[in-house]
Design a protein around this motif. Structure first.
Motif, PDB file in Angstrom:
ATOM      1  N   TYR A 127      -9.806   6.102  -3.569  1.00 36.51           N
ATOM      2  CA  TYR A 127      -8.721   7.065  -3.756  1.00 36.51           C
ATOM      3  C   TYR A 127      -8.819   7.797  -5.089  1.00 36.51           C
ATOM      4  O   TYR A 127      -8.588   8.997  -5.169  1.00 36.51           O
ATOM      5  N   SER A 128      -9.152   7.066  -6.145  1.00 37.65           N
ATOM      6  CA  SER A 128      -9.235   7.653  -7.490  1.00 37.65           C
ATOM      7  C   SER A 128     -10.212   6.841  -8.314  1.00 37.65           C
ATOM      8  O   SER A 128     -10.385   5.642  -8.094  1.00 37.65           O
ATOM      9  N   TYR A 170      -8.319   3.997  -9.738  1.00 35.79           N
ATOM     10  CA  TYR A 170      -7.664   3.032  -8.851  1.00 35.79           C
ATOM     11  C   TYR A 170      -8.688   2.018  -8.343  1.00 35.79           C
ATOM     12  O   TYR A 170      -9.725   2.385  -7.785  1.00 35.79           O
ATOM     13  N   LEU A 217       0.846   4.323  -2.731  1.00 34.72           N
ATOM     14  CA  LEU A 217       0.644   5.734  -2.398  1.00 34.72           C
ATOM     15  C   LEU A 217       1.740   6.622  -2.978  1.00 34.72           C
ATOM     16  O   LEU A 217       1.520   7.815  -3.210  1.00 34.72           O
ATOM     17  N   ASP A 277      -0.677   8.556  -8.005  1.00 34.66           N
ATOM     18  CA  ASP A 277      -1.058   9.811  -8.655  1.00 34.66           C
ATOM     19  C   ASP A 277      -0.458   9.914 -10.057  1.00 34.66           C
ATOM     20  O   ASP A 277      -1.115  10.392 -10.996  1.00 34.66           O
ATOM     21  N   SER A 309       0.827  -1.203   0.000  1.00 29.77           N
ATOM     22  CA  SER A 309       0.000   0.000   0.000  1.00 29.77           C
ATOM     23  C   SER A 309       0.864   1.256   0.000  1.00 29.77           C
ATOM     24  O   SER A 309       0.539   2.251  -0.664  1.00 29.77           O
ATOM     25  N   ASN A 315      -7.022   3.699   3.720  1.00 33.12           N
ATOM     26  CA  ASN A 315      -7.038   5.035   3.120  1.00 33.12           C
ATOM     27  C   ASN A 315      -6.950   5.016   1.601  1.00 33.12           C
ATOM     28  O   ASN A 315      -6.947   6.067   0.969  1.00 33.12           O
ATOM     29  N   LEU A 316      -6.898   3.832   0.995  1.00 31.67           N
ATOM     30  CA  LEU A 316      -6.919   3.727  -0.459  1.00 31.67           C
ATOM     31  C   LEU A 316      -8.331   3.492  -1.006  1.00 31.67           C
ATOM     32  O   LEU A 316      -8.536   3.517  -2.218  1.00 31.67           O
ATOM     33  N   SER A 317      -9.294   3.287  -0.140  1.00 29.37           N
ATOM     34  CA  SER A 317     -10.677   3.112  -0.597  1.00 29.37           C
ATOM     35  C   SER A 317     -11.174   4.391  -1.250  1.00 29.37           C
ATOM     36  O   SER A 317     -11.124   5.470  -0.643  1.00 29.37           O
TER      37      SER A 317
END
Length: 428
Positions: free
Chosen positions: A154-155, A158, A128, A132, A124, A150-152
């Motif tokens: 995210y984009s 993603y 990060l 981007d 993870s 915190n990646l749920s």
């Protein structure tokens, strides 16, 4: 012929290699046209890049993950490929967060190569660092192993085929509680993977009336730590009746040896996906027979069938671990099915159709490339049945449900499957 590139080396592989891991209609487009059907990628071959650990503290995950991708690509190409051409794959090393420049350079290479999809990273923290750049270039990133909460969401570009820590942490916390532990110590490194999982486990334990006696915020150790005498001594001094090790495999043998040296009962120890490994009794990672007997660990994903394991060995005969291989297979299949549904291989088209082919909008259940592709080409909505057992993507681009396997170590310090628990992925 399947075209692959490994860290700048072109490799042509012929023959039939069939394997599978953890992914067609009803996209986000309107009218009679498939979503993304007018994209710029029409007529171009699907180019997939991987950003997976060949080196570093998660290197044990690289072989099964790479095999999962290659298995899916071989399956697609043996059936005639996509849009009249073979799917192409370029493999790059992600290493780990302590060697961040490796993933940064690899991501830039993949962007320059014009890939539409990147499968990875495993870590993870690595994701990060590069997400981007990748998603900002209009490339879909699908991780087979990221679990940080915190990646749920995210984009929009993603996705992941592994569940966030909220699922594994819940299963692990309840396993510890059900085993009778109430005073729990957590040996956790200061990494988003470790702290995210720690927080979920701690919440489950304390909600059940237990106490975290070591490993609260402020008691993390440096990911580069090599001397665990004091850390382990402090954890044992807190009188835990269970200890959880939340770190990667590079440090885990050092921790285990220190725990054993200080007299800790290793049967009361719990591992997680980042360090669950068949340590054995020999070599640098091995321990004396019986060291880990009775210890347990958790690993996201349905336990791969013997048939699937054999298919993976057809790609890589040296495989001894299968962690996240199914998820990597699924990520690749989902991406290709999304391209097929949308009518071209661009990142924008794949992004627009991924949720639909995963079954988010319903559809006819199907498995493997041929069955699913035939339905898509016939204009049917499909719900791809993931080898890893994950459910369709939710609004945060996480799997809506997932299985967590529970494993137990035997006297030879290798683990065997005990059972699995299915959990829903919560959404805010």
């Amino acid at each position: 012929m399947t075209r692959r590139t490994h860290a700048g080396r072109s490799v042509a592989v012929t023959g039939a290699l069939v394997l599978a891991l953890t992914a067609c209609a009803g996209g986000s487009g309107g009218g009679d046209e498939p979503a993304g059907g007018g994209g710029d990628g029409g007529g171009e071959p699907l180019r997939i890049g991987t950003l997976l650990p060949v080196t570093g503290s998660l290197a044990q995950l690289g072989p099964p993950e790479i095999a999962g991708v290659d298995l899916a690509v071989d399956e697609i190409n043996e059936a005639g490929g996509l849009f009249g051409a073979d799917v192409e794959v370029s493999h790059k090393d992600s290493s780990d967060a302590q060697n961040a420049s490796v993933a940064t350079a690899s991501a830039q290479e993949l962007i320059s190569e014009g890939v539409s999809v990147v499968v990875g990273a495993a870590s993870s923290s690595v994701t990060l660092n590069v997400v981007d750049d990748i998603t900002g270039a209009g490339i879909v990133q699908i991780s087979p192993a990221n679990t940080a909460t915190n990646l749920s969401g995210y984009s929009d570009f993603y996705f992941r085929t592994a569940p966030p820590d909220s699922v594994q942490g819940d299963v692990l916390g309840n396993l510890i509680v059900s085993d009778g532990a109430s005073n729990v110590g957590i040996l956790v490194f200061n990494d988003s993977y470790g702290t995210s999982l720690r927080d979920v486990v701690a919440d489950v334990v304390t909600s059940a009336g237990g106490t975290i006696v070591y490993g609260e915020k402020g008691q993390e150790f440096d990911p580069a730590e090599q001397n665990f005498s004091t850390i382990v001594g402090d954890a044992i001094a807190a009188s835990p009746d269970a200890l959880v090790i939340l770190t990667f495999t590079e440090q885990t043998p050092l921790i285990v040896r220190e725990l054993a040296a200080q007299g800790w009962d290793m049967s009361k120890t719990y591992f997680v996906d980042g360090n669950l490994q068949n340590f054995g009794t020999e070599g640098e990672t091995g321990f004396p027979a019986g060291t880990l007997e009775g210890a347990q660990g958790t690993l996201p994903g349905a336990y791969p069938s013997e048939e699937f394991q054999e298919r993976m060995r057809g790609v890589d005969p040296d495989l001894t671990e299968f962690s996240y291989g199914p998820e990597s297979y699924d990520a690749t299949m989902l991406a290709a099915l999304a391209a097929l549904k949308g009518g071209d291989s661009s990142g924008e088209t794949i992004q627009a159709n991924l949720a639909a082919v995963s079954g988010a909008d319903g559809g006819e259940e199907c498995t493997g490339w041929q069955e699913c592709a035939d339905l898509v080409e016939a204009g049917e909505d499909i719900a791809y049945q993931a080898v890893s057992g994950v459910g369709p993507f939710n609004d945060a681009n996480d799997p809506s449900s997932a299985f967590i396997g529970i494993y137990q170590f035997g006297p030879d310090n290798t683990y065997t499957f005990s059972r699995s628990e299915e959990g829903e992925v919560p959404q805010d």
